[in-house]
Every structure is written in structure tokens, then in C-alpha cells.
Design an enzyme around this catalytic site. Structure first.
Site, PDB file in Angstrom:
ATOM      1  N   LYS A  51      -3.168   5.796  -3.974  1.00  0.00           N
ATOM      2  CA  LYS A  51      -4.302   6.677  -3.678  1.00  0.00           C
ATOM      3  C   LYS A  51      -4.129   8.020  -4.367  1.00  0.00           C
ATOM      4  O   LYS A  51      -3.009   8.538  -4.449  1.00  0.00           O
ATOM      5  CB  LYS A  51      -4.435   6.896  -2.164  1.00  0.00           C
ATOM      6  CG  LYS A  51      -4.355   5.624  -1.333  1.00  0.00           C
ATOM      7  CD  LYS A  51      -4.398   5.926   0.142  1.00  0.00           C
ATOM      8  CE  LYS A  51      -3.989   4.738   0.974  1.00  0.00           C
ATOM      9  NZ  LYS A  51      -2.536   4.446   0.909  1.00  0.00           N
ATOM     10  N   HIS A  62      -8.005   9.125  -1.508  1.00  0.00           N
ATOM     11  CA  HIS A  62      -7.331   9.140  -0.214  1.00  0.00           C
ATOM     12  C   HIS A  62      -8.188   9.752   0.895  1.00  0.00           C
ATOM     13  O   HIS A  62      -8.256   9.206   1.998  1.00  0.00           O
ATOM     14  CB  HIS A  62      -6.010   9.901  -0.345  1.00  0.00           C
ATOM     15  CG  HIS A  62      -5.003   9.516   0.688  1.00  0.00           C
ATOM     16  ND1 HIS A  62      -3.656   9.712   0.521  1.00  0.00           N
ATOM     17  CD2 HIS A  62      -5.125   8.924   1.905  1.00  0.00           C
ATOM     18  CE1 HIS A  62      -3.002   9.273   1.582  1.00  0.00           C
ATOM     19  NE2 HIS A  62      -3.872   8.799   2.435  1.00  0.00           N
ATOM     20  N   ASP A  66       0.830  -1.202   0.000  1.00  0.00           N
ATOM     21  CA  ASP A  66       0.000   0.000   0.000  1.00  0.00           C
ATOM     22  C   ASP A  66       0.863   1.249   0.000  1.00  0.00           C
ATOM     23  O   ASP A  66       1.755   1.406   0.836  1.00  0.00           O
ATOM     24  CB  ASP A  66      -0.894   0.004   1.243  1.00  0.00           C
ATOM     25  CG  ASP A  66      -1.703   1.284   1.358  1.00  0.00           C
ATOM     26  OD1 ASP A  66      -2.785   1.353   0.727  1.00  0.00           O
ATOM     27  OD2 ASP A  66      -1.268   2.220   2.049  1.00  0.00           O
ATOM     28  N   TYR A  70       2.471  10.103  -0.282  1.00  0.00           N
ATOM     29  CA  TYR A  70       3.570   9.567   0.511  1.00  0.00           C
ATOM     30  C   TYR A  70       4.935   9.924  -0.091  1.00  0.00           C
ATOM     31  O   TYR A  70       5.949   9.845   0.607  1.00  0.00           O
ATOM     32  CB  TYR A  70       3.486   8.043   0.637  1.00  0.00           C
ATOM     33  CG  TYR A  70       2.295   7.505   1.375  1.00  0.00           C
ATOM     34  CD1 TYR A  70       1.404   8.346   2.039  1.00  0.00           C
ATOM     35  CD2 TYR A  70       2.047   6.133   1.412  1.00  0.00           C
ATOM     36  CE1 TYR A  70       0.301   7.835   2.707  1.00  0.00           C
ATOM     37  CE2 TYR A  70       0.951   5.620   2.081  1.00  0.00           C
ATOM     38  CZ  TYR A  70       0.078   6.469   2.718  1.00  0.00           C
ATOM     39  OH  TYR A  70      -1.014   5.949   3.369  1.00  0.00           O
TER      40      TYR A  70
END
Length: 283
Positions: free
Chosen positions: A83, A116, A53, A58
């Protein structure tokens, strides 16, 4: 304490409403730097992880993709999740965001694409969802879902598009059990992925109740908590960079919690507050 070996049991799969299957435990990569992600993913794949994931926000999709490509595992055996971030909400922007994520990952398709955060003040998540459904129909994404969506947000998606997400990734642990969200998901055939499944800051794993349950089963506190997720039909995605902890987090398929264990853990609910999807904004 038992349970921290470097050999992992095969990870069982869960069936999604899209018809796809997803591993029942995965690796979360939040706060794993891009420069370290490749080596972490390669090691994780070696010991049995297949659900990986990440997210555009990120900042580590390149490293995650490099690790997936470098692993001695066929691409089709991985279940890769990313996401879409808030600034890319909207019908046309969603396709561009997916293209950018696939380029950073170095992949031809995603197994699961999530919104997200709903960002209700922006009010573009329904248009984003319509675009994701089209991308799925075109084969660029195998399954689509959401993250941090409340039951009200989910109901709106279904009412306005007729399409129910395969997955909702939600902040869940024994101190934040999200019972109403879990019941809503079960009624609609939505699988819940648990982010932050071990709590935050380590205090959950030092709770006397958790430690007592772990000792009884000859497991670590983390393994006892992850088993709580699995026993409740949740798919935890704990994050770690440590090889020993990676292996430990997969050592959860050779035991179950007792009904007494679950009753004790239920008493911990309410000790942690959740981030509010109606107000939280991530762009």
C-alpha cells in the site's frame, strides 16, 4: 478444541474485476517486525498461504520480500499486496513510491497495489488513483485497489476516472459488519478484504455467542469468525506470527455457518466503532 493442525486445506480463490484471481484468505503482516517477517512468511508459505499483505507504512517490506524469495514457492503462485502511504500521494509521487516498494520487496511486480487511506483533507487520492491505473497498464501492477475508502470516496473515483477498484480493504468483523459498505461493493463488483477480521484485543473471540457457535462446529472461535467472513464473500487477512495460529486460520474450508449462526452474529454488530476515513490521517 479442534482445528489447530499444521496441515492446511488448499485455499480457494476469488475472481477480481481486473480478471485476476486472489486467494480467499491471506496473511496480514501489520506489526510483524522486519527482522521477523522473513521467517514468518517462509513458514506461512509452507503451510499454504499465498496471499501476503503488507504496506510501506508497516516498515517490513524488506523482510516480507525476503520471505517470499526464500519460500519454496514460485513467485507467480504468490499474491503480494502492498500500500502507498499518505506522504506519497500525488500523480508523480505514486510511481516513485511503487518503485521504492518493489525495491524493498525485491520483486519485479505487485499483484495488488492499494491506496492505504484516502486522506480527503489532502485531496490527492484521485490523482494517485490515475497514476496507479497507468502503472497497472504498464504491467508493474496486476490489479489496483484502495483501503479504508468509504462508498462516497469510491463513487468519486469512478465518476472522475471511470475506473472501479478491484479491492477495498476495510475494517470488518461481526461487531463492525459494515453492511452499507458491503452492499455498495457488491453492486460495483469490488471485493472487500477484511482487516482486523478477528476484532481487537481478543474480546470478540471470548464472546459467548462466538464461543457457542465454535463449539457447535468443533472449531476455534477464530475459525468461526473467519468462516463468517468467507460466508459473506469477504477475504479476511488475519495477522499472526505464531505457527499454530497460522495453521488454524487456514482450517476454515471444511464447514459453513448455519443461518441461525449468522442471525446470532448479526446481533453483535455495532459493538465496535470504526476508524473514520474522513478524518484519519496516516503519512
Amino acid at each position: 478444541m479442534c482445528g489447530t493442525t499444521l496441515t492446511a486445506a488448499p485455499v480457494p480463490a476469488v475472481l477480481l474485476n481486473s480478471g485476476a484471481t486472489m486467494p480467499s484468505v491471506g496473511l496480514g503482516t501489520y506489526e510483524i517486525p522486519d527482522a521477523q517477517a522473513e521467517s514468518v512468511i517462509r513458514w506461512a508459505a509452507r503451510i499454504g498461504y499465498r496471499l501476503i499483505d503488507t504496506a510501506a507504512s508497516y516498515g517490513n517490506e524488506r523482510g516480507v520480500g525476503a520471505g517470499i524469495r526464500a519460500a519454496d514457492v514460485p513467485r507467480e503462485d504468490f499474491f503480494v499486496v502492498t500500500k502507498i502511504r499518505g506522504r506519497d500521494h500525488g500523480y508523480d509521487a505514486t510511481a516513485r513510491a511503487l518503485e521504492a516498494s518493489l525495491d524493498r520487496l525485491g520483486l519485479d511486480y505487485l499483484d495488488l497495489f492499494l491506496i492505504h487511506w484516502p486522506l480527503p483533507r489532502q485531496d490527492r487520492y484521485v490523482d494517485t488513483w490515475r497514476a496507479m491505473a497507468k502503472l497497472s497498464a504498464n504491467g508493474l501492477v496486476k490489479s489496483i485497489g484502495v483501503s479504508n475508502f468509504t462508498p462516497a470516496h469510491l463513487d468519486r473515483l469512478e465518476q472522475e476516472t471511470g475506473i472501479v477498484p478491484a479491492v477495498n480493504q476495510v475494517q470488518i468483523n461481526p461487531r463492525l459488519a459494515q453492511t452499507a459498505w458491503r452492499e455498495h461493493a457488491a453492486d460495483r463488483g469490488i471485493v472487500l478484504q477484511s482487516w482486523g477480521p478477528l476484532g481487537h484485543g481478543g474480546s470478540l473471540l471470548q464472546d459467548p455467542v462466538v464461543e457457542g457457535i465454535a463449539d457447535f462446529h468443533g472449531k476455534t472461535a477464530g475459525q468461526a469468525v473467519l468462516r463468517w467472513h468467507l460466508d459473506n464473500g469477504l477475504v479476511p487477512i488475519p495477522k499472526t506470527k505464531r505457527p499454530s495460529r497460522l495453521a488454524e486460520n487456514l482450517g476454515v474450508f471444511d464447514f459453513h455457518l448455519t443461518s441461525d449462526d449468522h442471525r446470532e452474529l448479526e446481533l453483535l454488530d455495532g459493538a465496535q466503532s470504526a476508524m473514520d476515513p474522513d478524518t484519519y490521517e496516516e503519512f
